[in-house]
Design a protein around this motif. Structure first.
Motif, mmCIF file in Angstrom:
data_model
loop_
_atom_site.group_PDB
_atom_site.id
_atom_site.type_symbol
_atom_site.label_atom_id
_atom_site.label_comp_id
_atom_site.label_asym_id
_atom_site.label_seq_id
_atom_site.Cartn_x
_atom_site.Cartn_y
_atom_site.Cartn_z
ATOM 1 N N ALA A 1 0.837 -1.212 0.000
ATOM 2 C CA ALA A 1 0.000 0.000 0.000
ATOM 3 C C ALA A 1 0.868 1.257 0.000
ATOM 4 O O ALA A 1 0.585 2.215 -0.724
ATOM 5 C CB ALA A 1 -0.932 -0.011 1.204
ATOM 6 N N LYS A 2 1.932 1.233 0.789
ATOM 7 C CA LYS A 2 2.817 2.400 0.889
ATOM 8 C C LYS A 2 3.452 2.730 -0.457
ATOM 9 O O LYS A 2 3.452 3.887 -0.887
ATOM 10 C CB LYS A 2 3.901 2.136 1.941
ATOM 11 N N ARG B 1 0.734 3.758 -3.162
ATOM 12 C CA ARG B 1 0.247 5.124 -2.934
ATOM 13 C C ARG B 1 1.151 6.147 -3.599
ATOM 14 O O ARG B 1 0.720 7.226 -3.979
ATOM 15 C CB ARG B 1 0.206 5.421 -1.423
ATOM 16 N N LYS B 2 2.422 5.799 -3.692
ATOM 17 C CA LYS B 2 3.413 6.721 -4.254
ATOM 18 C C LYS B 2 3.731 6.405 -5.720
ATOM 19 O O LYS B 2 4.739 6.871 -6.257
ATOM 20 C CB LYS B 2 4.706 6.672 -3.426
#
Length: 113
Positions: free
Chosen positions: A18-19, A22-23
């Protein structure tokens, strides 16, 4: 002993995914970073995620990249190169690489190319 040592890699992996997503980075790039650090191939990684392998077991079975000493910097306010516990340092190395990937660093730099 730190609680993270007995935490399964599979329980943290979705947070890493997810991290980076997201980027604007991909799960494949994350897996490439994990492979570089641990020496596990895609099948090994899938096995560890499916088996609920703890971080302690995961890094005990890993063959760390010979260039891990090039991973430096701060994660959660802690200098990764100064972490004394070897297992905690390995976990922090992984955190640092995930952070760099999420920050948009070039893959060649993340992988200390």
């Amino acid at each position: 002993m730190s609680r993270i040592f007995q935490t399964s890699v599979a329980s943290v992996y979705p947070h890493y995914v997810a991290k980076v997503e997201r980027k604007g980075r991909s799960q494949a790039e994350l897996d490439e970073v994990i492979t570089w650090l641990t020496g596990f191939d895609a099948a090994d990684l899938e096995h560890h995620l499916a088996a609920g392998t703890t971080f302690e077991e995961f890094f005990a079975q890993a063959t760390l990249n010979p260039h891990v000493h090039l991973i430096t910097g701060v994660v959660c306010g802690i200098r990764v190169e100064e972490v004394e516990d070897p297992l905690m340092q390995q976990i922090r190395f992984l955190d640092k690489l995930v952070d760099e990937l999420a920050r948009g660093k070039a893959m060649s730099k993340v992988l200390r190319g």
